[in-house]
Design a protein around this motif. Structure first.
Motif, PDB file in Angstrom:
ATOM      1  N   SER A 170     -11.106  -1.750  -1.787  1.00  0.00           N
ATOM      2  CA  SER A 170     -10.745  -0.346  -1.935  1.00  0.00           C
ATOM      3  C   SER A 170      -9.224  -0.176  -1.964  1.00  0.00           C
ATOM      4  O   SER A 170      -8.504  -0.793  -1.183  1.00  0.00           O
ATOM      5  CB  SER A 170     -11.329   0.458  -0.768  1.00  0.00           C
ATOM      6  OG  SER A 170     -10.938   1.808  -0.847  1.00  0.00           O
ATOM      7  N   GLY A 171      -8.737   0.667  -2.883  1.00  0.00           N
ATOM      8  CA  GLY A 171      -7.307   0.940  -2.961  1.00  0.00           C
ATOM      9  C   GLY A 171      -6.502  -0.131  -3.648  1.00  0.00           C
ATOM     10  O   GLY A 171      -5.265  -0.073  -3.621  1.00  0.00           O
ATOM     11  N   TYR A 172      -7.148  -1.081  -4.313  1.00  0.00           N
ATOM     12  CA  TYR A 172      -6.401  -2.198  -4.922  1.00  0.00           C
ATOM     13  C   TYR A 172      -5.446  -1.729  -6.010  1.00  0.00           C
ATOM     14  O   TYR A 172      -4.482  -2.417  -6.329  1.00  0.00           O
ATOM     15  CB  TYR A 172      -7.377  -3.231  -5.492  1.00  0.00           C
ATOM     16  CG  TYR A 172      -7.923  -2.859  -6.861  1.00  0.00           C
ATOM     17  CD1 TYR A 172      -7.319  -3.311  -8.032  1.00  0.00           C
ATOM     18  CD2 TYR A 172      -9.044  -2.039  -6.992  1.00  0.00           C
ATOM     19  CE1 TYR A 172      -7.811  -2.966  -9.281  1.00  0.00           C
ATOM     20  CE2 TYR A 172      -9.541  -1.685  -8.228  1.00  0.00           C
ATOM     21  CZ  TYR A 172      -8.918  -2.150  -9.371  1.00  0.00           C
ATOM     22  OH  TYR A 172      -9.406  -1.794 -10.609  1.00  0.00           O
ATOM     23  N   ASN A 173      -5.714  -0.532  -6.591  1.00  0.00           N
ATOM     24  CA  ASN A 173      -4.880  -0.060  -7.682  1.00  0.00           C
ATOM     25  C   ASN A 173      -3.907   1.038  -7.245  1.00  0.00           C
ATOM     26  O   ASN A 173      -3.297   1.688  -8.080  1.00  0.00           O
ATOM     27  CB  ASN A 173      -5.762   0.451  -8.834  1.00  0.00           C
ATOM     28  CG  ASN A 173      -5.021   0.503 -10.152  1.00  0.00           C
ATOM     29  OD1 ASN A 173      -4.210  -0.376 -10.464  1.00  0.00           O
ATOM     30  ND2 ASN A 173      -5.275   1.536 -10.937  1.00  0.00           N
ATOM     31  N   ASP A 174      -3.778   1.232  -5.928  1.00  0.00           N
ATOM     32  CA  ASP A 174      -2.786   2.181  -5.411  1.00  0.00           C
ATOM     33  C   ASP A 174      -1.406   1.531  -5.420  1.00  0.00           C
ATOM     34  O   ASP A 174      -1.264   0.306  -5.381  1.00  0.00           O
ATOM     35  CB  ASP A 174      -3.135   2.605  -3.982  1.00  0.00           C
ATOM     36  CG  ASP A 174      -4.377   3.483  -3.916  1.00  0.00           C
ATOM     37  OD1 ASP A 174      -4.860   3.925  -4.979  1.00  0.00           O
ATOM     38  OD2 ASP A 174      -4.878   3.711  -2.798  1.00  0.00           O
ATOM     39  N   TRP A 175      -0.364   2.375  -5.476  1.00  0.00           N
ATOM     40  CA  TRP A 175       1.005   1.890  -5.333  1.00  0.00           C
ATOM     41  C   TRP A 175       1.130   1.097  -4.043  1.00  0.00           C
ATOM     42  O   TRP A 175       0.581   1.507  -3.024  1.00  0.00           O
ATOM     43  CB  TRP A 175       1.953   3.097  -5.281  1.00  0.00           C
ATOM     44  CG  TRP A 175       3.392   2.765  -5.068  1.00  0.00           C
ATOM     45  CD1 TRP A 175       4.066   2.742  -3.878  1.00  0.00           C
ATOM     46  CD2 TRP A 175       4.350   2.424  -6.076  1.00  0.00           C
ATOM     47  NE1 TRP A 175       5.368   2.396  -4.079  1.00  0.00           N
ATOM     48  CE2 TRP A 175       5.582   2.195  -5.420  1.00  0.00           C
ATOM     49  CE3 TRP A 175       4.304   2.273  -7.450  1.00  0.00           C
ATOM     50  CZ2 TRP A 175       6.733   1.843  -6.104  1.00  0.00           C
ATOM     51  CZ3 TRP A 175       5.444   1.926  -8.133  1.00  0.00           C
ATOM     52  CH2 TRP A 175       6.649   1.720  -7.460  1.00  0.00           C
ATOM     53  N   LYS A 176       1.689  -0.072  -3.957  1.00  0.00           N
ATOM     54  CA  LYS A 176       2.596  -0.711  -4.864  1.00  0.00           C
ATOM     55  C   LYS A 176       1.975  -1.776  -5.759  1.00  0.00           C
ATOM     56  O   LYS A 176       2.688  -2.505  -6.429  1.00  0.00           O
ATOM     57  CB  LYS A 176       3.739  -1.351  -4.060  1.00  0.00           C
ATOM     58  CG  LYS A 176       3.275  -2.448  -3.110  1.00  0.00           C
ATOM     59  CD  LYS A 176       4.416  -2.984  -2.260  1.00  0.00           C
ATOM     60  CE  LYS A 176       3.859  -3.985  -1.284  1.00  0.00           C
ATOM     61  NZ  LYS A 176       4.503  -5.273  -1.321  1.00  0.00           N
ATOM     62  N   TYR A 177       0.636  -1.832  -5.790  1.00  0.00           N
ATOM     63  CA  TYR A 177      -0.055  -2.806  -6.623  1.00  0.00           C
ATOM     64  C   TYR A 177      -0.506  -2.203  -7.961  1.00  0.00           C
ATOM     65  O   TYR A 177      -0.742  -2.918  -8.922  1.00  0.00           O
ATOM     66  CB  TYR A 177      -1.265  -3.366  -5.885  1.00  0.00           C
ATOM     67  CG  TYR A 177      -0.916  -3.902  -4.514  1.00  0.00           C
ATOM     68  CD1 TYR A 177      -0.369  -5.174  -4.366  1.00  0.00           C
ATOM     69  CD2 TYR A 177      -1.102  -3.130  -3.368  1.00  0.00           C
ATOM     70  CE1 TYR A 177      -0.026  -5.670  -3.111  1.00  0.00           C
ATOM     71  CE2 TYR A 177      -0.760  -3.611  -2.112  1.00  0.00           C
ATOM     72  CZ  TYR A 177      -0.225  -4.877  -1.988  1.00  0.00           C
ATOM     73  OH  TYR A 177       0.121  -5.351  -0.747  1.00  0.00           O
ATOM     74  N   GLY A 178      -0.639  -0.874  -7.996  1.00  0.00           N
ATOM     75  CA  GLY A 178      -1.047  -0.161  -9.194  1.00  0.00           C
ATOM     76  C   GLY A 178      -0.409   1.210  -9.206  1.00  0.00           C
ATOM     77  O   GLY A 178       0.411   1.548  -8.338  1.00  0.00           O
ATOM     78  N   THR A 179      -0.797   2.026 -10.157  1.00  0.00           N
ATOM     79  CA  THR A 179      -0.131   3.320 -10.329  1.00  0.00           C
ATOM     80  C   THR A 179      -0.995   4.500  -9.891  1.00  0.00           C
ATOM     81  O   THR A 179      -0.723   5.640 -10.247  1.00  0.00           O
ATOM     82  CB  THR A 179       0.301   3.508 -11.795  1.00  0.00           C
ATOM     83  OG1 THR A 179      -0.819   3.284 -12.669  1.00  0.00           O
ATOM     84  CG2 THR A 179       1.415   2.541 -12.151  1.00  0.00           C
ATOM     85  N   GLN A 180      -2.019   4.232  -9.103  1.00  0.00           N
ATOM     86  CA  GLN A 180      -2.718   5.320  -8.430  1.00  0.00           C
ATOM     87  C   GLN A 180      -1.960   5.680  -7.145  1.00  0.00           C
ATOM     88  O   GLN A 180      -1.277   4.837  -6.564  1.00  0.00           O
ATOM     89  CB  GLN A 180      -4.148   4.911  -8.087  1.00  0.00           C
ATOM     90  CG  GLN A 180      -5.023   4.629  -9.303  1.00  0.00           C
ATOM     91  CD  GLN A 180      -5.252   5.873 -10.139  1.00  0.00           C
ATOM     92  OE1 GLN A 180      -5.619   6.927  -9.626  1.00  0.00           O
ATOM     93  NE2 GLN A 180      -5.024   5.745 -11.437  1.00  0.00           N
ATOM     94  N   ALA A 181      -2.085   6.927  -6.729  1.00  0.00           N
ATOM     95  CA  ALA A 181      -1.450   7.395  -5.488  1.00  0.00           C
ATOM     96  C   ALA A 181       0.048   7.127  -5.483  1.00  0.00           C
ATOM     97  O   ALA A 181       0.614   6.615  -4.510  1.00  0.00           O
ATOM     98  CB  ALA A 181      -2.112   6.750  -4.259  1.00  0.00           C
ATOM     99  N   LEU A 182       0.714   7.478  -6.592  1.00  0.00           N
ATOM    100  CA  LEU A 182       2.155   7.265  -6.669  1.00  0.00           C
ATOM    101  C   LEU A 182       2.888   8.157  -5.665  1.00  0.00           C
ATOM    102  O   LEU A 182       2.547   9.332  -5.513  1.00  0.00           O
ATOM    103  CB  LEU A 182       2.674   7.584  -8.076  1.00  0.00           C
ATOM    104  CG  LEU A 182       2.311   6.608  -9.197  1.00  0.00           C
ATOM    105  CD1 LEU A 182       2.863   7.121 -10.522  1.00  0.00           C
ATOM    106  CD2 LEU A 182       2.835   5.215  -8.901  1.00  0.00           C
ATOM    107  N   PRO A 183       3.911   7.638  -4.988  1.00  0.00           N
ATOM    108  CA  PRO A 183       4.705   8.467  -4.070  1.00  0.00           C
ATOM    109  C   PRO A 183       5.408   9.596  -4.816  1.00  0.00           C
ATOM    110  O   PRO A 183       5.797   9.445  -5.990  1.00  0.00           O
ATOM    111  CB  PRO A 183       5.719   7.481  -3.481  1.00  0.00           C
ATOM    112  CG  PRO A 183       5.141   6.126  -3.703  1.00  0.00           C
ATOM    113  CD  PRO A 183       4.344   6.221  -4.959  1.00  0.00           C
TER     114      PRO A 183
END
Length: 317
Positions: free
Chosen positions: A201-214
């Protein structure tokens, strides 16, 4: 934000800058010496300014991420934590220190170089290890360079990568899916696939991906992806940075679920990312990967090498 520089005075002879970003130990001094050695061996000290900035950490935390000879923080310095700068995060705000994110600080340094050395026409930004992580993540979110200045990027041996799609690499040999263990010596090709999100879960969130960008990042995911596609980027990997043994700093390697989806070791992760860039991003100019023979995870080995020098300097502007 302080930096090492090979020259302090403006000179009409200076046409290029090699800017090197340090690793997690904040070894700006060692990174600077490696870049200076590369410039010397390439015969480019006459027209190239070498710069190595230091992402500063408060003195009471610096012992966890410092190298002998690294200067301590001074009053008014922008301060990050040992890990926040490499993720592009904001510095700590204080009465005399407004917060600035690490990518914006790099933009400010590029603008400062242009103002202080106005003859410079090309800036090559290189990052090794954690510096490679920070640099690779910054490319899609960086400001346009000052007029008359072109930017090149050299990403060397980062621990993890920013992907712009939810796809991740699956190694293959001879067209059949293979295990990562078979890829230690560049034997694998890669296809891109969607991993099972339930297992990571969350593997594509920032900083690994561009989901949930700050919120502080100055671009959308789509804008950052296109900027990255258009950028002049080259990748470097130490040929021996492909195992858990001596010389690879494996203890410091990110082994989170999101990181392990990118591969087990730095070289494999870099080879897989280069395949992703070619297959999925399809940049208008190839983003090539060069493997540095005889080097593991050592900036003093990688940067001055024959394989790296032509990448770092290129033809004279």
């Amino acid at each position: 934000m302080h930096f090492y520089a090979s020259q302090t005075q403006a000179s009409a002879a200076l046409r290029s800058v090699l800017l090197i970003l340090h690793g997690h130990p904040r070894d700006a001094n060692r990174s600077f010496n490696a870049a200076l050695d590369a410039a010397r061996r390439a015969g480019r000290l006459d027209d190239t300014l070498v710069i190595a900035p230091l992402y500063q950490v408060a003195s009471d935390q610096a012992q966890r991420c410092s190298t002998p000879g690294t200067p301590l923080a001074e009053a008014g310095d922008a301060l990050w934590s040992c890990s926040s700068w490499l993720a592009g995060q904001n510095s700590q705000a204080g009465p005399d220190r407004p917060a600035i994110n690490a990518i914006a600080a790099l933009d400010a340094l590029v603008a400062h170089i242009h103002a202080r050395w106005p003859s410079v026409q090309r800036i090559t930004l290189a990052g090794f290890s954690a510096g490679g992580q920070m640099l690779q993540r910054s490319i899609g979110f960086a400001k346009e360079p000052p007029g008359g200045v072109s930017l090149r990027y050299v990403v060397a041996d980062p621990g993890t990568w920013l992907y712009f799609d939810p796809l991740r690499p699956q190694p293959q040999i001879g067209g059949a899916d293979a295990d990562w263990a078979q890829c230690s010596d560049g034997a694998c090709q890669f296809r891109m696939r969607l991993p099972e999100q339930a297992s990571c879960s969350g593997y594509n969130d920032w900083k690994y991906g561009t989901q949930a960008l700050p919120a502080y990042l100055a671009a959308t995911a789509a804008q950052a992806r296109e900027r990255y596609r258009q950028a002049d980027i080259t990748y470097l990997e130490g040929a021996l940075d492909n195992h858990a043994g001596k010389g690879t700093s494996y203890g410091a390697l990110d082994k989170s679920c999101a990181a392990m989806l990118q591969g087990p070791f730095r070289r494999q992760r870099g080879e897989a990312y280069a395949a992703y860039a070619a297959q999925v991003l399809q940049p208008p100019r190839p983003q090539r990967l060069y493997t540095v023979p005889g080097c593991a995870h050592d900036v003093a080995c990688v940067l001055p090498s024959d394989a790296a020098r032509s990448v770092l300097f290129g033809p004279r502007p």
